[in-house]
Scaffold this active site. Structure first.
Site, mmCIF file in Angstrom:
data_model
loop_
_atom_site.group_PDB
_atom_site.id
_atom_site.type_symbol
_atom_site.label_atom_id
_atom_site.label_comp_id
_atom_site.label_asym_id
_atom_site.label_seq_id
_atom_site.Cartn_x
_atom_site.Cartn_y
_atom_site.Cartn_z
ATOM 1 N N HIS A 1 -5.743 -4.733 -1.800
ATOM 2 C CA HIS A 1 -5.522 -3.560 -2.662
ATOM 3 C C HIS A 1 -5.456 -3.941 -4.135
ATOM 4 C CE1 HIS A 1 -4.945 -0.116 -0.007
ATOM 5 N NE2 HIS A 1 -4.261 -0.892 0.819
ATOM 6 N N LYS B 1 -12.783 -1.992 -0.184
ATOM 7 C CA LYS B 1 -11.951 -1.131 -1.033
ATOM 8 C C LYS B 1 -12.598 -1.051 -2.431
ATOM 9 C CE LYS B 1 -7.769 -1.248 1.694
ATOM 10 N NZ LYS B 1 -7.379 -2.358 2.563
ATOM 11 N N SER C 1 0.797 -1.223 0.000
ATOM 12 C CA SER C 1 0.000 0.000 0.000
ATOM 13 C C SER C 1 0.831 1.275 0.000
ATOM 14 C CB SER C 1 -0.933 0.005 1.202
ATOM 15 O OG SER C 1 -0.187 0.094 2.391
HETATM 16 C C1 LIG Z 1 -7.344 -2.807 3.976
HETATM 17 C C2 LIG Z 1 -6.595 -4.059 4.137
HETATM 18 C C3 LIG Z 1 -7.033 -5.047 5.018
HETATM 19 C C4 LIG Z 1 -8.203 -4.844 5.942
HETATM 20 O O1 LIG Z 1 -9.412 -4.903 5.241
HETATM 21 P P1 LIG Z 1 -10.773 -4.598 6.034
HETATM 22 O O2 LIG Z 1 -11.804 -5.350 5.298
HETATM 23 O O3 LIG Z 1 -10.943 -3.121 5.994
HETATM 24 O O4 LIG Z 1 -10.581 -5.093 7.426
HETATM 25 C C5 LIG Z 1 -6.329 -6.235 5.062
HETATM 26 N N1 LIG Z 1 -5.239 -6.444 4.304
HETATM 27 C C6 LIG Z 1 -4.776 -5.502 3.447
HETATM 28 C C7 LIG Z 1 -3.571 -5.788 2.604
HETATM 29 C C8 LIG Z 1 -5.439 -4.279 3.348
HETATM 30 O O5 LIG Z 1 -4.967 -3.354 2.517
#
Ligand SMILES: *Cc1c(COP(=O)(O)O)cnc(C)c1O
Length: 393
Positions: A210, A241, A182
């Site tokens: 992501h 996301k 990220s």
């Molecule tokens: C955002 C993210 C998560 C968490 O996802 P949620 O559904 O918001 O708990 C887990 N792993 C990665 C790589 C992320 O970017």
């Protein structure tokens, strides 16, 4: 009783503030989107994970409402007691079809999916070999499991090979990586990881949070990008996301693995089932993904355009294969100045610096969306130029 602890917290909080690390919430007075309202002012949003622009999509809102009308507001139960509707099974099937996997298990969030994936599957005889830049939820999940831990430098295949050699003494081995990291926006080198996994008899897990919806021509994630559809034992991901931005997580992969998670994964056994409205919208979202590739095409075109134009304007951007563009500023204080001035220009971006990124590697992270129009991207680029002039002279 509380007085001493209160003083302790007040001091710690003051230290956080003094170090410039205090997280202030910025209040948004509109739905999530390319354009948002902040303090009564219209801003362009370049820091949401709203990659496909679905966070305020009318079709998904409609599907959520219909789902609520048909199946109610909440489940008031975990899945295995009385929290599993036909909708939950349908969404799991959609996710399996999307990724070309055998079965899927839903969670309230991907944080839970990652928190509950290792402990039921592996014991102290086994090995987890984890990329150093993996998401916090993977790190927590690994902590909850008794397996032996090995760590390799981000996307460093020579280091991964060393760790795999060391882990040959273990019973089972699994390599764990984020699909897209990220902070840099780089995609994990899954082709090489897979090769090493074959050579050293390891399984692979990829967190597609992501990358799902974004990476690969049709947004099927890194397994599409590297032609490894159906070859990876475990994928985890989020509905929070690109996939609409609401809530929900999942683990998808080999049938027996998913089956065991349904028996033993603690966030699944001891936490509430997803709300019907969100599940119904999720089903509609995956239908939309199979009907058209418009959003992926637009996102990829937007990302290519933004990166190309920023480079032409002389900005130092990390190469990206995702919707994350890291504009390198290097100096921490300067990165905060850039972010603040960008906000004055009506552009929402985030500046990251140590300890979130390595020392001297401060940057502005720009997140591109299919919701952005060309004029939004141009405005962002113009703001970067103006702010650079103000700061650098
Ligand atoms: C955002 C993210 C998560 C968490 O996802 P949620 O559904 O918001 O708990 C887990 N792993 C990665 C790589 C992320 O970017």
């Amino acid at each position: 009783m509380y007085t001493k602890f209160q003083e302790h917290l007040q001091k710690e909080l003051a230290d956080i503030e003094a170090a410039g690390l205090y997280k202030h919430e910025r209040i948004i007075e509109s739905p999530q989107g390319a354009e948002i309202m902040v303090k009564g002012k219209k801003c362009l949003n370049f820091c949401a994970n709203n990659y496909l622009g679905l966070a305020n999509n009318p079709e998904l809102i409609e599907a959520a409402k219909k789902g609520m009308d048909a199946r109610g507001y909440g489940m008031a139960s975990v899945r295995f007691i009385c929290g599993c509707q036909d909708l939950h099974k349908q969404l799991e099937k959609k996710i399996s079809e999307f990724f070309g996997t055998e079965d899927t298990i839903l969670y309230a969030a991907c944080f839970d999916a990652n928190g509950g994936v290792f402990e039921p599957l592996l014991t102290e005889e086994d090995a987890i070999i984890s990329d150093a830049l993996n998401h916090a939820s993977i790190i927590d999940g690994v902590r909850l499991c008794k397996a032996q831990r090995y760590r390799y430098a981000n996307a460093d295949m020579a280091d991964l090979e060393e760790q795999l050699k060391a882990a040959q003494k273990n019973r089972f081995r699994i390599i764990v990586t984020d699909g897209v990291f990220s902070m840099d926006g780089n995609v994990c080198p899954l082709d090489k990881i897979y090769e090493l996994a074959q050579k050293y008899d390891a399984m692979v897990m990829v967190d597609e949070s992501h990358s799902a919806g974004v990476v690969g021509k049709t947004g099927r994630g890194v397994t599409e990008r590297y032609n490894l559809r159906g070859q990876i034992e475990i994928l985890t991901g989020t509905l929070g996301k690109a996939f609409g931005g609401a809530m929900g997580g999942f683990t998808t992969g080999r049938k027996e693995i998913i089956d065991m998670l349904r028996q033993r994964s603690r966030p699944y056994l001891f936490s509430n089932s997803m709300a019907p409205g969100l599940v119904a919208a999720g089903i509609r979202m995956f239908e939309m993904m199979s009907e058209t590739n418009e959003l992926q095409d637009k996102l990829h075109a937007n990302t290519d355009y933004f990166l190309r134009r920023m480079k032409e304007e002389g900005f130092d951007c990390k190469p990206s294969e995702s919707a994350i563009c890291a504009v390198m500023i290097y100096d921490a204080a300067k990165s905060q100045k850039y972010a603040a001035k960008m906000q004055e220009e009506g552009i929402f971006v985030t500046g990251f610096y140590y300890p979130v990124v390595p020392k001297g590697q401060a940057r502005i992270r720009v997140q591109i969306s299919a919701a952005h129009e060309r004029e939004h991207l141009d405005k962002c680029i113009e703001a970067f130029k103006k702010v650079r002039k103000e700061i650098e002279g």
